[in-house]
Motif scaffolding. Structure first.
Motif, PDB file in Angstrom:
ATOM      1  N   VAL B  42       0.846  -1.209   0.000  1.00 61.70           N
ATOM      2  CA  VAL B  42       0.000   0.000   0.000  1.00 61.70           C
ATOM      3  C   VAL B  42       0.881   1.258   0.000  1.00 61.70           C
ATOM      4  N   VAL B  46       0.784   4.131  -2.890  1.00 68.97           N
ATOM      5  CA  VAL B  46       0.485   5.525  -2.550  1.00 68.97           C
ATOM      6  C   VAL B  46       1.636   6.445  -2.986  1.00 68.97           C
ATOM      7  N   VAL B  53      -4.839   4.546  -6.956  1.00 69.30           N
ATOM      8  CA  VAL B  53      -5.420   4.132  -5.666  1.00 69.30           C
ATOM      9  C   VAL B  53      -6.744   4.862  -5.444  1.00 69.30           C
ATOM     10  N   ASP B  55      -9.471   3.751  -2.897  1.00 66.31           N
ATOM     11  CA  ASP B  55      -9.892   3.745  -1.500  1.00 66.31           C
ATOM     12  C   ASP B  55      -8.839   3.064  -0.638  1.00 66.31           C
ATOM     13  N   LEU B  56      -8.706   3.569   0.568  1.00 62.82           N
ATOM     14  CA  LEU B  56      -7.742   3.010   1.500  1.00 62.82           C
ATOM     15  C   LEU B  56      -8.484   2.610   2.776  1.00 62.82           C
ATOM     16  N   TYR B  57      -8.255   1.391   3.239  1.00 62.02           N
ATOM     17  CA  TYR B  57      -8.925   0.892   4.434  1.00 62.02           C
ATOM     18  C   TYR B  57      -7.884   0.630   5.511  1.00 62.02           C
ATOM     19  N   SER B  81      -1.128   9.546   1.838  1.00 60.81           N
ATOM     20  CA  SER B  81      -2.220   9.398   0.867  1.00 60.81           C
ATOM     21  C   SER B  81      -3.039  10.668   0.749  1.00 60.81           C
ATOM     22  N   ILE B  86      -7.397  10.214  -2.388  1.00 58.93           N
ATOM     23  CA  ILE B  86      -7.647   8.832  -1.993  1.00 58.93           C
ATOM     24  C   ILE B  86      -8.592   8.869  -0.802  1.00 58.93           C
ATOM     25  N   VAL B  88     -10.166   7.668   2.457  1.00 59.44           N
ATOM     26  CA  VAL B  88      -9.708   6.835   3.577  1.00 59.44           C
ATOM     27  C   VAL B  88     -10.883   6.386   4.436  1.00 59.44           C
ATOM     28  N   ALA B 108      -5.805  -1.435   0.235  1.00 50.96           N
ATOM     29  CA  ALA B 108      -6.307  -0.408  -0.670  1.00 50.96           C
ATOM     30  C   ALA B 108      -6.980  -1.063  -1.852  1.00 50.96           C
TER      31      ALA B 108
END
Lengths: 288, 288
Positions: B42, B46, B53, B55-57, B81, B86, B88, B108
């Motif tokens: 990830v 980024v 990218v 979505d980032l979880y 990010s 992006i 989050v 992500a």
């Protein structure tokens, strides 16, 4: 050429329990034996170190009137084993799978003590190349680096300080037979440096960073120097996560790093060992 | 710098189901998205390809009054990010683990179509070095060879014929970020040879055996020749079990093998690629 007349079909028998016990360090220590799983490893053990193989367990198909070894590959390994005094036991698939999920129909029990090579036992030629690994912990990595050292024609592998047991079944399997091609020794850190000094071997550290005072030399520059590549040496690699400690780097005669030309941050231990050892071997053999 | 105010805590929600679906080829095809798991992958996505990218979880600890990202490593990635668009999402550990067992607290979702590089998109310098792989099937191997090509400073990776999907989560993870450093293309076999001819690139086969008519050249001899190592080329590696077919070897301009000096039978694909590509890169850069 002893073959057990009886087919082992009880996965709960004492014998099966004792063999399964060899997957644990305690079991190996207690019995002085270790497990060799799968056709490749067993074949290489039988071919190169029949003296250390005690028992061979092979899967037979029982559906037929005469039980038969399940494949010609395994049949060949059993035939080869008959030149040595290896006791062959035919087993049901259930028994084999009870002992190991990675046997693919064949496994062997080896004599751990006979596998042992002490520092004093190691006979070295004129310009020995040694691959040494400090605190290698992952069994897969340990197997891969033994294989790389074998491919590069190294004279021996030395596991320095607190490393994974080279007779751990995962290590044995990952070497794809190289464990039976090349001696693997264990030494403490000071013992290793003392041994190298006694044998007049330079110790090279394979390390990306070096210390504050000593930056590493770049491998391609080292390869261009004939005397460097042909000299007797032990190349020392660090732990897979932490590399080599500064105190150890300071004890080494040279520090050499593999250059990275792209954006990758690093190479893993197995790849580093293969690139460093094979590059040195190629440059050394071409220039002699 | 959009951050979802709500913390995702339902592992059975539609969103979680849709993301989990990206572990399957069908799910990726349907949605045009793919999964990036774990801090290393990830972080590199980024840093180098924020454009892909979406979505980032990230996992938060909920025991506290104010939910906090579980480590400073992950905190830093989230901060980085925020320079890009992006989105989050903070999640419970349960949600993250439901999506992936290899996330280590962060994952992500990327845009698969934006990752696509077509043959016509690839801009190459004067003496390009390309790493090509024919029918590489194992995700771990595919990741390792992309990483090796990146480390060797190759201009691109080409997956030729029927290879594993480079956006398979296991491949993404095994590249340790290299997937975001270097373009990875797909081509059919004839398309690959046509493309190389159009670009005036020699195709070298990396192969131990060669064909009946053509024995391979040994890598150290090839490395000694300056023109060889600096020429623009694509080095083609074969399938991990079967190597390259004779018909393909015949189409290659040269066949080059890595020598094995010990008793090891062979090197695995990842190791071969690293040794061959890095040796060529080291020899090439030293002589320019």
């Amino acid at each position: 050429m002893p073959i057990n007349a009886q087919i082992l079909d009880n996965p709960k028998s004492d014998r099966v329990r004792r063999i399964t016990d060899l997957t644990r360090a305690k079991g190996r220590e207690r019995s002085g034996r270790f497990l060799i799983e799968g056709p490749q490893a067993v074949r290489e053990a039988v071919a190169w170190r029949p003296d250390i193989v005690q028992d061979l367990y092979v899967e037979v198909a029982q559906a037929l009137e005469h039980p038969r070894i399940i494949s010609s590959t395994l049949e060949k390994i059993v035939e080869q084993s008959q030149d040595a005094t290896i006791y062959v036991h035919r087993c049901t698939g259930e028994v084999i799978r009870q002992i190991s999920k990675d046997a693919q129909g064949i496994l062997a029990v080896g004599n751990a003590r006979a596998m042992h090579t002490g520092p004093e036992d190691l006979e070295l030629g004129e310009r020995p190349q040694i691959a040494a690994f400090w605190q290698v912990r992952d069994p897969g990595n340990a197997g891969t680096v033994i294989r790389a050292a074998d491919a590069a024609g190294c004279d021996a592998v030395i596991f320095v300080d607190d490393c994974v047991d080279a007779l751990n079944p995962k290590v044995v399997r990952s070497t794809v037979g190289s464990l039976f091609h090349i001696p693997v020794l264990r030494m403490g850190t000071e013992e290793f440096f003392g041994w190298a000094a006694d044998r007049k071997l330079d110790v090279w550290a394979a390390d990306v960073y070096g210390t504050e005072r000593r930056k590493p030399e770049s491998l391609p520059q080292v390869l261009a120097n004939v005397d460097s590549v042909t000299s007797g040496k032990a190349v020392l690699f660090g732990n897979e996560a932490r590399g080599l400690e500064p105190a150890i780097l300071e004890q080494c005669d040279r520090i050499v790093s593999i250059p990275i030309y792209g954006k990758a941050e690093s190479l893993n231990l197995g790849t580093s060992a293969a690139v460093m050892l094979l590059s040195l071997a190629m440059a050394g053999r071409e220039t002699i």
